[in-house]
Design a protein around this motif. Structure first.
Motif, mmCIF file in Angstrom:
data_model
loop_
_atom_site.group_PDB
_atom_site.id
_atom_site.type_symbol
_atom_site.label_atom_id
_atom_site.label_comp_id
_atom_site.label_asym_id
_atom_site.label_seq_id
_atom_site.Cartn_x
_atom_site.Cartn_y
_atom_site.Cartn_z
ATOM 1 N N GLU A 50 0.716 -1.438 -0.250
ATOM 2 C CA GLU A 50 0.033 0.198 -0.094
ATOM 3 C C GLU A 50 0.732 1.181 0.062
ATOM 4 O OE1 GLU A 50 -3.140 -0.275 2.921
ATOM 5 O OE2 GLU A 50 -2.613 -2.332 3.309
ATOM 6 N N THR A 51 0.657 2.093 -0.895
ATOM 7 C CA THR A 51 1.395 3.333 -1.248
ATOM 8 C C THR A 51 0.508 4.466 -0.889
ATOM 9 O OG1 THR A 51 1.071 3.242 -3.636
ATOM 10 C CG2 THR A 51 3.194 1.931 -2.782
ATOM 11 N N PRO A 52 0.829 5.176 0.202
ATOM 12 C CA PRO A 52 0.216 6.607 0.312
ATOM 13 C C PRO A 52 0.432 7.485 -0.870
ATOM 14 C CG PRO A 52 1.389 5.920 2.338
ATOM 15 C CD PRO A 52 1.715 5.029 1.156
ATOM 16 N N ARG A 53 -0.474 8.266 -1.008
ATOM 17 C CA ARG A 53 -0.502 9.211 -2.357
ATOM 18 C C ARG A 53 0.794 10.128 -2.022
ATOM 19 N NH1 ARG A 53 -4.396 11.397 -5.451
ATOM 20 N NH2 ARG A 53 -6.045 10.552 -4.014
ATOM 21 N N GLY A 54 1.551 10.009 -3.325
ATOM 22 C CA GLY A 54 2.709 10.838 -3.138
ATOM 23 C C GLY A 54 3.954 9.978 -2.726
ATOM 24 N N ALA A 55 3.932 8.877 -2.332
ATOM 25 C CA ALA A 55 4.772 8.337 -1.650
ATOM 26 C C ALA A 55 5.225 7.152 -2.865
ATOM 27 C CB ALA A 55 4.652 7.485 -0.640
ATOM 28 N N GLY A 56 6.492 6.761 -2.931
ATOM 29 C CA GLY A 56 6.896 5.514 -3.763
ATOM 30 C C GLY A 56 6.931 4.187 -3.178
ATOM 31 N N ILE A 57 7.593 3.423 -3.969
ATOM 32 C CA ILE A 57 7.167 1.765 -3.460
ATOM 33 C C ILE A 57 8.711 1.716 -2.401
ATOM 34 C CG2 ILE A 57 7.777 -0.642 -4.123
ATOM 35 C CD1 ILE A 57 5.075 0.503 -4.997
ATOM 36 N N ARG A 58 8.253 1.087 -1.334
ATOM 37 C CA ARG A 58 9.296 0.938 -0.408
ATOM 38 C C ARG A 58 9.643 -0.619 -0.194
ATOM 39 N NH1 ARG A 58 7.733 3.776 5.182
ATOM 40 N NH2 ARG A 58 9.631 2.898 5.630
ATOM 41 N N GLU A 59 10.932 -0.653 -0.094
ATOM 42 C CA GLU A 59 11.579 -2.138 -0.267
ATOM 43 C C GLU A 59 11.136 -2.947 1.048
ATOM 44 O OE1 GLU A 59 15.813 -1.597 1.415
ATOM 45 O OE2 GLU A 59 15.588 -0.720 -0.267
ATOM 46 N N ASP A 60 10.671 -2.210 2.282
ATOM 47 C CA ASP A 60 10.429 -2.861 3.503
ATOM 48 C C ASP A 60 8.989 -3.024 3.684
ATOM 49 O OD1 ASP A 60 10.047 -0.356 3.715
ATOM 50 O OD2 ASP A 60 11.006 -0.137 5.909
ATOM 51 N N MET A 61 8.029 -2.753 2.754
ATOM 52 C CA MET A 61 6.650 -2.834 2.900
ATOM 53 C C MET A 61 5.800 -3.772 2.205
ATOM 54 S SD MET A 61 6.233 -0.169 5.024
ATOM 55 C CE MET A 61 4.380 -0.163 4.997
ATOM 56 N N TRP A 62 6.556 -4.782 1.475
ATOM 57 C CA TRP A 62 5.922 -5.692 0.851
ATOM 58 C C TRP A 62 5.072 -6.689 1.658
ATOM 59 C CZ3 TRP A 62 4.956 -5.254 -4.346
ATOM 60 C CH2 TRP A 62 5.527 -4.428 -4.969
ATOM 61 N N GLN A 63 3.779 -7.148 1.417
ATOM 62 C CA GLN A 63 3.345 -8.275 2.405
ATOM 63 C C GLN A 63 2.823 -9.414 1.344
ATOM 64 O OE1 GLN A 63 0.187 -6.357 5.184
ATOM 65 N NE2 GLN A 63 0.875 -4.355 4.090
ATOM 66 N N ARG A 64 3.404 -10.384 1.998
ATOM 67 C CA ARG A 64 2.559 -11.688 1.131
ATOM 68 C C ARG A 64 1.191 -11.933 1.322
ATOM 69 N NH1 ARG A 64 5.870 -16.322 0.027
ATOM 70 N NH2 ARG A 64 7.331 -15.177 1.898
ATOM 71 N N CYS A 65 0.467 -12.352 0.109
ATOM 72 C CA CYS A 65 -0.936 -12.623 0.211
ATOM 73 C C CYS A 65 -1.004 -14.066 0.354
ATOM 74 C CB CYS A 65 -1.556 -12.307 -1.313
ATOM 75 S SG CYS A 65 -3.177 -12.985 -1.615
ATOM 76 N N GLU A 66 -1.807 -14.396 1.428
ATOM 77 C CA GLU A 66 -1.877 -15.746 2.045
ATOM 78 C C GLU A 66 -3.003 -16.666 1.401
ATOM 79 O OE1 GLU A 66 0.461 -16.776 3.779
ATOM 80 O OE2 GLU A 66 1.617 -14.914 4.463
ATOM 81 N N GLU A 67 -3.889 -15.802 1.079
ATOM 82 C CA GLU A 67 -5.434 -16.889 0.634
ATOM 83 C C GLU A 67 -5.279 -16.946 -0.753
ATOM 84 O OE1 GLU A 67 -8.862 -15.001 1.680
ATOM 85 O OE2 GLU A 67 -8.283 -14.568 4.013
ATOM 86 N N ALA A 68 -4.347 -17.905 -1.213
ATOM 87 C CA ALA A 68 -4.160 -18.283 -2.719
ATOM 88 C C ALA A 68 -4.782 -19.566 -3.112
ATOM 89 C CB ALA A 68 -2.632 -18.616 -3.138
ATOM 90 N N SER A 69 -5.207 -19.619 -4.224
ATOM 91 C CA SER A 69 -6.032 -20.770 -4.594
ATOM 92 C C SER A 69 -5.612 -21.018 -6.235
ATOM 93 C CB SER A 69 -7.556 -20.719 -4.464
ATOM 94 O OG SER A 69 -7.976 -19.386 -5.112
#
Length: 623
Positions: free
Chosen positions: A332-351
């Motif tokens: 999730e990137t707030p308005r005006g902010a870029g991608i941060r390397e420490d903010m990635w989250q894994r999606c767990e509910e995969a099918s």
């Protein structure tokens, strides 16, 4: 005595080693490399000088053939005594001799005029001379700590570096060049740090790569390249021509408009800016590698929200690669902010569905834009692939469930459909489409329904079986998205007599007209009699008015032959005045040559008089 103690076969070997050590002096490192000389070719001077750090100075000159005698090199600053320099000699690869003088560090001064002179030792004649300043002969090495990382958007790579001379941080220009090469894809694991692709060595003595300099990760701009959902390895490509050179003063740059899924080699070099310091462009750094994100459209990666709370991402993959693993990350990137390397989250509910369909659902925590990265790890040593989807807003990526049809009734040859909105919160911002077809025909007729409607009436052809479906799409001022799936089809039968109300009103007049036409053809005499009675013939005006017109013609000729002085022209128009109370008739005036009629005498021209009734006229009684 020592020689006598050696074994019997070692004496010749020892003598050879001693002789070689006496005839082969120690090879000193080159003070001027061929690369240095090539970079200084644009300088039109007999004596070439350069400084690598503005704290050293090296001067040299080349001779095509062996000089007939010795040469002496002298240098001095203004108002100083000339100093002789110990000149070393190097053999040139192209032939000839290169004479080099390396200045002692204590004799290197900035912003001071320096004189250099080469004298022939035998004749004491001047061979070469030059005036210069150390601060304008910079030949600076490439930047250090060069790194390339993903800039957080498709087709962008962020490149950064550090100045080669920390004591002069703001005195340099930097040139960046990059070119596309054969793709070597690697997938990224957010839990690991990668130091580079071992198949492509990127280390160099001219710079110190950091751990993320060529990392294969979202924070380092390394996302895989490959052949999309098929999972096939892309065919090797030959190095592509140079795309672009950029000259700038900052120690970073964002390369834009790069091709998706392509590996790039990036190099940087340095030059004094020409303001406080000057010089020539230094050597290029060793290349660092970065891969642009692969397009999410190649595998149909698409994310949307069905309920304005959860996000569902779907993509397709080759069913034959059933052993490959898929991991989806979001940020999730707030308005005006870029991608941060420490903010990635894994999606767990995969099918995993059928025919290679994959999906994963997660719930974002706020109303920020959402970026998605899919990482695919393949078996049998195949390179991993990664796909990136640009950040999107939740309220702009709505994909609701299909509307629910609750009523389908047929009456009077019409089908009445009623449905419920898929999301009551968006009921006033939903557009609908209804489609229907007769029988099992694949040709559907699609109708656009007014916004926020919950029903539609369709005209049907009697005697057929119909199928109908409905779908929805948000098009409001805030919520937007794509068309939902079609609802479950509803099947109805249009009875044969249901549709005869409207057709009968149209066919009845046509039937009557056809019957009359048939009677006329079958019984022409009867039809003629009926026609005479219903529509009598129009009288012949020529016969009826022939005698009248003949008599009138004769009378007109008689009047025309009468002399003008004897003819009495009666008044053909008499204007009657208003009411008696307002006006009284004026007495008639005698007319010259025309006697007034006597009272009680009969008038002979009344038949030729006409009367014009004036508005407001009322009949008058006898006086």
């Amino acid at each position: 005595m020592v020689v006598a103690c050696l074994p019997r076969g070692w004496l010749p070997v020892l003598l050879a080693v001693v002789l070689l050590s006496l005839r082969s002096p120690t090879v000193a490192p080159e003070l001027v490399t061929s690369q240095d000389a090539a970079l200084l070719e644009e300088v039109r001077e007999d004596i070439l000088c350069f400084s690598r750090s503005f704290e050293d100075l090296t001067c040299f000159w080349d001779e095509e053939e062996e000089a007939s005698g010795m040469s002496h090199f002298y240098y001095w600053y203004s108002r100083d005594v000339p100093t002789a320099c110990a000149v070393s000699t190097q053999r040139r690869e192209a032939g000839g001799t290169r004479h080099v003088c390396a200045f002692p560090s204590q004799d290197v001064r900035l912003f001071t005029q320096l004189h250099v002179l080469v004298l022939d030792a035998a004749t004491n004649q001047t061979r070469h001379q030059r005036e210069l300043s150390v601060d304008v002969v910079g030949l600076i090495g490439p930047p250090v700590n060069i790194s390339a990382r993903w800039a957080g958007a498709t087709g962008q790579v962020h490149v950064s570096w550090q100045t080669p001379l920390p004591d002069y941080p703001n005195f340099f220009l930097y040139e960046v060049r990059y070119s596309a090469v054969s793709p070597h894809s690697m997938a990224w694991d957010p839990s690991k740090q990668h130091t580079g692709d071992p198949r492509t060595p990127l280390s160099s003595s001219t710079h110190t790569p950091t751990a993320g300099g060529a990392a294969v990760s979202p924070q380092a701009g390394q996302v895989g390249a490959g052949a999309g959902g098929s999972g096939a390895t892309a065919a090797p490509q030959s190095p592509m021509p140079l795309l672009q050179d950029l000259v700038l003063t900052n120690t970073w740059v964002v390369l834009q408009h790069l091709r998706p899924g392509v590996r790039y080699h990036i190099q940087v070099r340095t030059k004094p800016d020409g303001t406080s310091m000057d010089g020539v462009w230094g050597p290029w750094s060793q290349a660092v590698a970065a891969e642009t994100p692969h397009s999410s459209g190649d595998i149909g990666l698409c994310c949307s929200t069905p309920d304005l709370q959860h996000v569902r991402c779907e993509w397709s993959w080759d069913p034959a690669e059933h052993s490959s693993s898929h991991e989806l990350f979001y940020q999730e990137t707030p308005r005006g902010a870029g991608i941060r390397e420490d903010m990635w989250q894994r999606c767990e509910e995969a099918s995993v569905g059928t025919q290679g369909a994959h999906s994963c659902t997660f719930q974002p925590s706020n109303a920020s834009a959402i970026a998605v990265l899919l990482n695919v790890t393949r078996p049998h040593g195949l390179p991993g692939l990664s796909y990136f989807q640009d950040p999107f807003w939740l309220h702009q990526a709505v994909l609701t469930e299909a509307p629910q049809l609750v009523e389908a009734a047929v009456a009077q040859g019409q089908l009445s459909l009623q449905w419920l909105p898929p999301l009551e919160q968006l009921a006033e911002q939903l557009d609908y489409q209804v489609r229907y077809t007769a029988g099992s025909s694949p040709d559907w007729k699609v109708l656009q329904v007014p916004r926020a409607a919950r029903g539609q009436v369709l005209d049907l052809r009697p005697g057929a079986r119909y199928r109908a479906q409905v779908r929805a799409r948000p098009v409001g001022p805030r919520y937007r998205g794509s068309w939902s799936a079609w609802s479950e089809p509803v099947a109805v039968d249009a009875s044969p007599d249901a549709g005869w109300v409207v057709p009968s009103a149209t066919l009845l007049p046509l039937g009557i007209a056809g019957a009359l036409l048939g009677l006329r053809c079958a019984f022409p005499a009867l039809c003629s009699t009926v026609k005479q009675r219903l529509w009598p013939p129009v009288p012949d005006l020529q016969r009826a008015l022939g005698s009248f017109l003949h008599d009138s013609g004769k009378q007109g000729q008689a009047l025309y032959k009468q002399p003008a002085e004897e003819a009495v022209l009666p008044c053909l128009l008499e204007v009657l005045p208003g009411p008696a109370a307002a006006l009284t008739p004026p007495a008639p005036e005698p007319t010259a040559g025309r006697p007034l009629p006597r009272a009680g005498a009969p008038s002979t021209d009344i038949a030729n008089q006409s009367y014009l009734l004036v508005s407001g006229w009322e009949p008058r009684g006898p006086p």
